[in-house]
Motif scaffolding. Structure first.
Motif, PDB file in Angstrom:
ATOM      1  N   GLU A 113       0.920  -1.358   0.005  1.00 12.72           N
ATOM      2  CA  GLU A 113      -0.089   0.065  -0.078  1.00 12.72           C
ATOM      3  C   GLU A 113       0.807   1.404  -0.012  1.00 12.72           C
ATOM      4  O   GLU A 113       0.583   2.189  -0.490  1.00 12.72           O
ATOM      5  CB  GLU A 113      -0.922  -0.056   1.288  1.00 12.72           C
ATOM      6  CG  GLU A 113      -2.030  -1.106   1.061  1.00 12.72           C
ATOM      7  CD  GLU A 113      -2.737  -1.177   2.437  1.00 12.72           C
ATOM      8  OE1 GLU A 113      -3.995  -1.243   2.343  1.00 12.72           O
ATOM      9  OE2 GLU A 113      -2.278  -0.817   3.522  1.00 12.72           O
ATOM     10  N   LYS A 114       1.829   1.336   0.860  1.00 12.64           N
ATOM     11  CA  LYS A 114       2.777   2.425   0.677  1.00 12.64           C
ATOM     12  C   LYS A 114       3.320   2.620  -0.563  1.00 12.64           C
ATOM     13  O   LYS A 114       3.717   3.888  -0.767  1.00 12.64           O
ATOM     14  CB  LYS A 114       3.878   2.254   1.757  1.00 12.64           C
ATOM     15  CG  LYS A 114       3.393   2.088   3.308  1.00 12.64           C
ATOM     16  CD  LYS A 114       4.471   1.881   4.257  1.00 12.64           C
ATOM     17  CE  LYS A 114       4.012   1.816   5.777  1.00 12.64           C
ATOM     18  NZ  LYS A 114       5.046   1.515   6.716  1.00 12.64           N
ATOM     19  N   LYS A 115       3.845   1.885  -1.377  1.00  9.10           N
ATOM     20  CA  LYS A 115       4.480   1.550  -2.500  1.00  9.10           C
ATOM     21  C   LYS A 115       3.397   2.447  -3.575  1.00  9.10           C
ATOM     22  O   LYS A 115       3.889   3.202  -4.656  1.00  9.10           O
ATOM     23  CB  LYS A 115       4.836   0.548  -3.161  1.00  9.10           C
ATOM     24  CG  LYS A 115       5.840  -0.224  -2.479  1.00  9.10           C
ATOM     25  CD  LYS A 115       6.240  -1.354  -3.162  1.00  9.10           C
ATOM     26  CE  LYS A 115       7.574  -2.301  -2.296  1.00  9.10           C
ATOM     27  NZ  LYS A 115       7.937  -3.486  -3.063  1.00  9.10           N
ATOM     28  N   ARG A 116       2.041   2.265  -3.472  1.00  5.55           N
ATOM     29  CA  ARG A 116       1.059   2.756  -4.376  1.00  5.55           C
ATOM     30  C   ARG A 116       0.958   4.393  -4.153  1.00  5.55           C
ATOM     31  O   ARG A 116       0.350   5.021  -5.004  1.00  5.55           O
ATOM     32  CB  ARG A 116      -0.251   2.047  -4.137  1.00  5.55           C
ATOM     33  CG  ARG A 116      -0.380   0.648  -4.572  1.00  5.55           C
ATOM     34  CD  ARG A 116      -1.425  -0.106  -3.706  1.00  5.55           C
ATOM     35  NE  ARG A 116      -2.627   0.472  -3.722  1.00  5.55           N
ATOM     36  CZ  ARG A 116      -3.768   0.111  -3.196  1.00  5.55           C
ATOM     37  NH1 ARG A 116      -3.531  -0.972  -2.543  1.00  5.55           N
ATOM     38  NH2 ARG A 116      -5.031   0.350  -3.391  1.00  5.55           N
ATOM     39  N   GLY A 117       1.420   4.931  -3.074  1.00  4.49           N
ATOM     40  CA  GLY A 117       1.114   6.249  -2.677  1.00  4.49           C
ATOM     41  C   GLY A 117      -0.234   6.756  -2.122  1.00  4.49           C
ATOM     42  O   GLY A 117      -1.044   5.676  -2.350  1.00  4.49           O
ATOM     43  N   ILE A 118      -0.382   7.854  -1.596  1.00  2.00           N
ATOM     44  CA  ILE A 118      -1.405   8.203  -0.680  1.00  2.00           C
ATOM     45  C   ILE A 118      -2.138   9.295  -1.295  1.00  2.00           C
ATOM     46  O   ILE A 118      -1.192  10.322  -1.963  1.00  2.00           O
ATOM     47  CB  ILE A 118      -1.316   8.284   0.901  1.00  2.00           C
ATOM     48  CG1 ILE A 118      -0.062   9.113   0.842  1.00  2.00           C
ATOM     49  CG2 ILE A 118      -0.809   6.839   1.280  1.00  2.00           C
ATOM     50  CD1 ILE A 118      -0.015   9.451   2.464  1.00  2.00           C
ATOM     51  N   VAL A 119      -3.191   9.675  -1.193  1.00  2.00           N
ATOM     52  CA  VAL A 119      -3.791  10.915  -1.580  1.00  2.00           C
ATOM     53  C   VAL A 119      -5.085  11.321  -0.346  1.00  2.00           C
ATOM     54  O   VAL A 119      -5.765  10.520   0.105  1.00  2.00           O
ATOM     55  CB  VAL A 119      -4.829  10.971  -2.674  1.00  2.00           C
ATOM     56  CG1 VAL A 119      -5.886   9.664  -2.861  1.00  2.00           C
ATOM     57  CG2 VAL A 119      -5.166  12.293  -3.253  1.00  2.00           C
ATOM     58  N   SER A 160       3.756  13.124   7.420  1.00  2.00           N
ATOM     59  CA  SER A 160       3.870  11.622   7.751  1.00  2.00           C
ATOM     60  C   SER A 160       4.393  10.710   6.661  1.00  2.00           C
ATOM     61  O   SER A 160       5.303   9.586   6.751  1.00  2.00           O
ATOM     62  CB  SER A 160       2.448  11.039   8.278  1.00  2.00           C
ATOM     63  OG  SER A 160       1.869  11.645   9.242  1.00  2.00           O
ATOM     64  N   ALA A 161       3.902  11.315   5.468  1.00  3.45           N
ATOM     65  CA  ALA A 161       4.366  10.432   4.244  1.00  3.45           C
ATOM     66  C   ALA A 161       5.729  10.731   3.932  1.00  3.45           C
ATOM     67  O   ALA A 161       6.502   9.742   3.580  1.00  3.45           O
ATOM     68  CB  ALA A 161       3.681  11.048   2.999  1.00  3.45           C
ATOM     69  N   LYS A 162       6.144  11.915   4.094  1.00  2.00           N
ATOM     70  CA  LYS A 162       7.643  12.230   3.836  1.00  2.00           C
ATOM     71  C   LYS A 162       8.702  11.312   5.156  1.00  2.00           C
ATOM     72  O   LYS A 162       9.753  10.781   4.908  1.00  2.00           O
ATOM     73  CB  LYS A 162       7.976  13.609   4.298  1.00  2.00           C
ATOM     74  CG  LYS A 162       9.500  13.992   3.961  1.00  2.00           C
ATOM     75  CD  LYS A 162       9.766  15.604   4.153  1.00  2.00           C
ATOM     76  CE  LYS A 162      10.877  16.150   4.035  1.00  2.00           C
ATOM     77  NZ  LYS A 162      11.353  17.454   4.207  1.00  2.00           N
ATOM     78  N   LYS A 163       8.261  11.361   6.288  1.00  2.00           N
ATOM     79  CA  LYS A 163       8.745  10.563   7.292  1.00  2.00           C
ATOM     80  C   LYS A 163       8.855   9.082   6.840  1.00  2.00           C
ATOM     81  O   LYS A 163       9.910   8.208   7.141  1.00  2.00           O
ATOM     82  CB  LYS A 163       7.951  10.526   8.870  1.00  2.00           C
ATOM     83  CG  LYS A 163       8.491   9.843   9.650  1.00  2.00           C
ATOM     84  CD  LYS A 163       9.633  10.314  10.309  1.00  2.00           C
ATOM     85  CE  LYS A 163      10.187   9.527  11.484  1.00  2.00           C
ATOM     86  NZ  LYS A 163      11.466   9.944  12.466  1.00  2.00           N
ATOM     87  N   LEU A 164       7.976   8.662   6.377  1.00  2.00           N
ATOM     88  CA  LEU A 164       7.814   7.007   5.835  1.00  2.00           C
ATOM     89  C   LEU A 164       8.158   6.862   4.493  1.00  2.00           C
ATOM     90  O   LEU A 164       8.272   5.679   3.976  1.00  2.00           O
ATOM     91  CB  LEU A 164       6.300   6.678   6.075  1.00  2.00           C
ATOM     92  CG  LEU A 164       6.015   6.782   7.680  1.00  2.00           C
ATOM     93  CD1 LEU A 164       4.397   6.425   7.576  1.00  2.00           C
ATOM     94  CD2 LEU A 164       6.593   5.382   8.269  1.00  2.00           C
ATOM     95  N   GLY A 165       8.535   7.564   3.749  1.00  2.00           N
ATOM     96  CA  GLY A 165       9.087   7.774   2.299  1.00  2.00           C
ATOM     97  C   GLY A 165       8.153   7.240   1.460  1.00  2.00           C
ATOM     98  O   GLY A 165       8.248   6.549   0.497  1.00  2.00           O
ATOM     99  N   ILE A 166       6.860   7.911   1.541  1.00  2.00           N
ATOM    100  CA  ILE A 166       5.716   7.716   0.686  1.00  2.00           C
ATOM    101  C   ILE A 166       5.399   8.841  -0.120  1.00  2.00           C
ATOM    102  O   ILE A 166       5.404  10.042   0.421  1.00  2.00           O
ATOM    103  CB  ILE A 166       4.489   7.323   1.682  1.00  2.00           C
ATOM    104  CG1 ILE A 166       4.758   5.995   2.400  1.00  2.00           C
ATOM    105  CG2 ILE A 166       3.403   6.805   0.593  1.00  2.00           C
ATOM    106  CD1 ILE A 166       3.846   5.851   3.473  1.00  2.00           C
ATOM    107  N   LYS A 167       5.029   8.726  -1.247  1.00  2.00           N
ATOM    108  CA  LYS A 167       4.307   9.993  -2.208  1.00  2.00           C
ATOM    109  C   LYS A 167       3.171  10.298  -1.809  1.00  2.00           C
ATOM    110  O   LYS A 167       2.058   9.452  -1.609  1.00  2.00           O
ATOM    111  CB  LYS A 167       4.763   9.479  -3.419  1.00  2.00           C
ATOM    112  CG  LYS A 167       3.824  10.371  -4.408  1.00  2.00           C
ATOM    113  CD  LYS A 167       3.671   9.947  -5.964  1.00  2.00           C
ATOM    114  CE  LYS A 167       3.152  10.982  -6.899  1.00  2.00           C
ATOM    115  NZ  LYS A 167       2.874  10.266  -8.291  1.00  2.00           N
ATOM    116  N   SER A 168       3.042  11.508  -1.609  1.00  2.00           N
ATOM    117  CA  SER A 168       1.593  11.946  -0.934  1.00  2.00           C
ATOM    118  C   SER A 168       1.012  13.132  -1.963  1.00  2.00           C
ATOM    119  O   SER A 168       1.741  14.056  -2.624  1.00  2.00           O
ATOM    120  CB  SER A 168       1.791  12.491   0.332  1.00  2.00           C
ATOM    121  OG  SER A 168       2.560  13.654   0.291  1.00  2.00           O
ATOM    122  N   LEU A 169      -0.196  13.009  -2.192  1.00  2.00           N
ATOM    123  CA  LEU A 169      -0.873  14.089  -3.091  1.00  2.00           C
ATOM    124  C   LEU A 169      -1.935  14.838  -2.365  1.00  2.00           C
ATOM    125  O   LEU A 169      -3.039  13.830  -1.650  1.00  2.00           O
ATOM    126  CB  LEU A 169      -1.339  13.605  -4.430  1.00  2.00           C
ATOM    127  CG  LEU A 169      -2.276  14.620  -5.182  1.00  2.00           C
ATOM    128  CD1 LEU A 169      -1.635  15.668  -5.739  1.00  2.00           C
ATOM    129  CD2 LEU A 169      -3.098  13.846  -6.334  1.00  2.00           C
TER     130      LEU A 169
END
Length: 515
Positions: free
Chosen positions: A78-84, A98-107
């Motif tokens: 799920e983290k690889k898919r990115g979050i919005v 949170s996304a930056k801390k966990l290395g996740i792409k966020s929109l």
């Protein structure tokens, strides 16, 4: 792990929430915020008043708790898919952080009227922004659409068990910091914060009362409790934008309906007064929604005549637009009932103005506007500072009436406080048929152009006043020179899509601006 794809997981039990709160990994990013005594206001209200300083989080808001709680529990896939997500400010910053801390792409999908300071904050925290829609609900719908189309994980702002559990860690801290609290006052928007707090408190110390506080113009929980289910408000006010939610969440409503002890609503002036209290007592500069709980607490203390109790309130955020402080400073005295605003008619003759001031006596005059308009009478607008909030206002008005002055109390007149006080003295040169309307314009370059294209082609604008208070929308007052038969007039205004209200018979308008 709680299913990340479900917004309303009713299968989670109250004991499940308790476990989730105790195990929430939020302390990887959040701070245990102080529970700070407010000395001045405690003395004033004869209670011990404590402020839970969530404005001191890394993103200056409690929203980081819920966002990190959910995002950190996503699977590797799920983290690889990115979050919005969708947000008007605080939740978006929490998600981006949170996304930056966990290395996740966020929109982060944000309304097009979002102020630059909030957009920049999301960018600084590593999030990408997409501006869409004129309000949160439109942005939220778009974010869900993007999630489905691109296979992103949608992070809801409040109505998810993981979000609720993250916010509930505040209640855990409160009990650790002081287990002798009598009541906790919590701001309510979508309900994630208050749901998290009550589901924890009521299982461990059910005697502690939890009171929800809503802004009068966005009271979606109160509306839901009256109807017995979540309902959508037709419109919401944007001053306390952190709680400007049209519809309470399903899961948050379920928990509130079951456990919440009481609810109270407050107006914008009361919120402004609470912002001032926070600054004067603990030097916190709160955003409007951040001071909402304190405003509700003050009203509740007076309503229930509470004395000798220990009361806590959540200072939920400090992401205030600096320019809105002008509006706040203007309104806080009225909110605290430390000032009255009056319209008074006096004789237009030599010495009458002096006589009037003598009748006022040694009161502190905060504002006074006057303009000659008639050979027999003159209208003035006056603001007077009150030393004694309980009795002085009535004494001042009664004294003026005894002395044969015509008086109108405008202290609660929204249009008078927003516009008329800055426009004293304008009359049309002749008698014309006018209709007056107040509008909320989105703060965008094309808003005025759209307005003029739609209305000025058919109706002459006879009055126009605009004032920016540093929010995501502008307050506009305008009058139209109409004829008795204008069948398309209301249709034209409705087609604009702007929130408006007719003010033609408003007493402040009739007193100062109408021929």
């Amino acid at each position: 792990m709680i299913d990340s794809q479900s917004n309303n997981n009713h299968f989670i039990s109250e004991s499940g929430y308790l476990s989730s709160i105790l195990r929430a990994p939020v302390y990887e990013v959040v701070q245990i915020t102080p529970l700070q005594k407010m000395e001045k206001i405690s003395l004033r209200f004869n209670n011990i008043i404590l402020a839970k300083r969530e404005d001191m989080q890394p993103v200056h808001s409690f929203k980081l708790r819920g966002a990190y709680s959910m995002i950190s529990q996503l699977s590797i896939e799920e983290k690889k898919r990115g979050i919005v997500t969708a947000s008007a400010g605080n939740h978006g910053q929490g998600v981006a952080f949170s996304a930056k801390k966990l290395g996740i792409k966020s929109l982060i999908v944000m309304p097009v009227v979002t102020t630059k300071i909030k957009i920049d904050a999301v960018h600084r925290m590593g999030g990408e922004t997409y501006l869409f829609g004129s309000n949160f609900d439109e942005s939220n719908k778009k974010a869900i659409e993007i999630a489905k189309k691109n296979n992103y994980i949608f992070i809801p702002p409040f109505d998810h068990p993981s979000i609720i559990a993250g916010q509930g860690t505040i209640a855990m801290e409160l009990l650790q910091q002081d287990a002798h609290i009598d009541r906790i006052f919590v701001p309510v928007g979508g309900g994630g914060l208050v749901a998290g707090i009550i589901v924890f408190i009521k299982q461990l110390m059910p005697h502690i009362q939890v009171i929800g506080v809503e802004a009068e113009d966005s009271a979606c929980l109160k509306a839901a409790l009256l109807k017995g289910k979540p309902v959508s408000l037709s419109c919401v006010g944007l001053f306390a934008e952190g709680v400007a939610v049209k519809k309470i969440g399903l899961e948050t409503f379920r928990l509130c309906k079951k456990y919440l002890d009481d609810i109270i609503t407050v107006n914008n002036d009361s919120i402004c007064s609470a912002i001032k209290d926070l600054f004067e007592d603990v030097r916190a500069i709160s955003e409007p929604s951040g001071a909402l709980a304190l405003a509700g607490m003050k009203k509740y203390i007076c309503k229930k005549k509470i004395k000798g109790e220990k009361l806590a309130h959540i200072v939920s955020g400090a992401n205030v637009n600096f320019h809105s402080l002008r509006y706040i400073s203007e309104r806080c005295e009225l909110g605290e009932k430390q000032e009255i605003l009056l319209a008074v008619m006096i004789p237009e003759k030599k010495g009458s103005f002096l006589d009037f001031c003598k009748k006022i006596g040694k009161k502190i005059i905060t504002e006074l506007s006057y303009r000659y308009f008639h050979k027999e009478n003159a209208c003035i607008l006056i603001g007077i500072s009150l030393a004694n909030r309980l009795n002085e206002k009535k004494k001042i008005i009664d004294n003026l009436i005894i002395n044969k002055y015509k008086v109108i109390d405008l202290s609660k007149d929204e249009m008078a406080k927003l516009h008329i006080r800055y426009m004293i003295g304008g009359y049309p040169s002749k008698n014309i048929l006018e209709r007056l309307f107040s509008f909320e314009f989105p703060e965008s370059p094309l808003a005025l152009l759209k307005f003029l294209k739609n209305v000025s082609t058919y109706w002459n604008i006879s009055l126009f006043h605009y004032r920016n208070y540093g929010t995501d929308y502008g307050r506009v007052l305008t009058a139209f020179h109409t004829t008795k038969n204008s069948p398309k007039f209301e249709e034209c205004l409705n087609n604009l899509g702007y929130r408006f209200h007719e003010e033609t018979n408003n007493p402040a308008f009739c007193f100062f601006l109408k021929k």
